[in-house]
Enzyme design. Structure first.
Site, PDB file in Angstrom:
ATOM      1  CD  GLU A  45      -9.586   4.820 -13.306  1.00 45.04           C
ATOM      2  OE1 GLU A  45      -8.654   4.616 -14.098  1.00 45.04           O
ATOM      3  OE2 GLU A  45     -10.005   3.959 -12.512  1.00 45.04           O
ATOM      4  CG  ASP A  49      -8.819   9.441 -19.027  1.00 39.48           C
ATOM      5  OD1 ASP A  49      -7.750  10.010 -18.767  1.00 39.48           O
ATOM      6  OD2 ASP A  49      -9.015   8.828 -20.104  1.00 39.48           O
ATOM      7  CG  ASP A 118      -6.726   4.791 -11.153  1.00 44.01           C
ATOM      8  OD1 ASP A 118      -6.257   5.310 -12.178  1.00 44.01           O
ATOM      9  OD2 ASP A 118      -6.545   3.596 -10.843  1.00 44.01           O
ATOM     10  CD  GLU A 121      -7.713   9.561 -14.686  1.00 41.42           C
ATOM     11  OE1 GLU A 121      -6.823   9.833 -15.511  1.00 41.42           O
ATOM     12  OE2 GLU A 121      -8.173   8.409 -14.537  1.00 41.42           O
TER      13      GLU A 121
END
Length: 228
Positions: A45, A49, A118, A121
């Site tokens: 995650e 991102d 989450d 990502e």
């Protein structure tokens, strides 16, 4: 690692078939079901991102070559925020393949915005590590689609827009009142009412006060704009 049928179908929905299938499994593993031999998706995650951010920064620069940094920043934030990631996750039915512990499943974890955002990502990072940046970028651009070119309408948060609307008409700033809180502590739901000094109101429900306030402000904006 051989993938189950539902994960193979998920590969089709994101348009990428993994060479290192363990990356996909890890990306879909929530901390509630992790163990010493089964890593969760938190590190992926974190990476995803950053990959998403770079792809969106590039895409925005390409889509509007004359925009200033001040114009690009809110558009960027709208495209990479958790709410947008969760929205994309719902479109590809990511929740159906999330690996969750019993408590999270019982509390509706497959529908929770934070978990879906989450995991989206993490899936991005898994594709990046499996096939490189170009493949990850192509997937992101495909899944985000028209959001990139239509983001201007969503770039400014609704509370700011509503406050500016009120100020332009000589009104007091909008107020936000919590009408109700329901659900267990680990999965609360807040009902928030946005109020204008002229009497107009609108309510919204979300899993946090911030999100409920934003949704209520958006609903009230739609209401007053339609009345003018």
């Amino acid at each position: 690692m051989k993938l189950s049928g539902d994960l193979k179908e998920f590969e089709g929905r994101i348009g990428h078939h993994f060479v290192r299938t363990e990356l996909l499994v890890r990306a879909l593993t929530h901390g509630s079901v992790s163990s010493p031999t089964r890593a969760d998706n938190q590190r992926l995650e974190f990476l995803g991102d950053r990959v998403l951010g770079l792809v969106m920064a590039e895409a925005l620069l390409k889509s509007d070559t004359s925009a200033s940094e001040g114009q690009l920043a809110p558009r960027f934030n709208a495209l990479v925020r958790k709410e947008t990631c969760a929205e994309v996750a719902r479109e590809i039915d990511l929740g159906a393949v999330l690996k969750l512990g019993r408590s999270e499943m019982m509390s509706g974890g497959r529908r929770k915005q934070a978990l879906l955002g989450d995991a989206m990502e993490a899936v991005i990072a898994a594709v990046y590590r499996d096939a490189g940046f170009d493949v990850a970028r192509a997937m992101i651009l495909r899944l985000w689609g028209a959001r990139i070119t239509t983001v201007e309408a969503d770039a400014r948060d609704a509370k700011t827009v509503l406050q500016e609307w009120a100020q332009a008409r000589g009104l007091q700033p909008p107020k936000y009142c919590q009408i109700k809180r329901s659900g267990p502590d680990h999965a609360p739901e807040f009902t928030i009412e946005a109020q204008l000094s002229t009497g107009e109101t609108a309510q919204a429900v979300a899993g946090s006060k911030r999100l409920a306030e934003q949704a209520a402000a958006k609903a009230l904006l739609e209401q007053v704009d339609g009345a003018e």
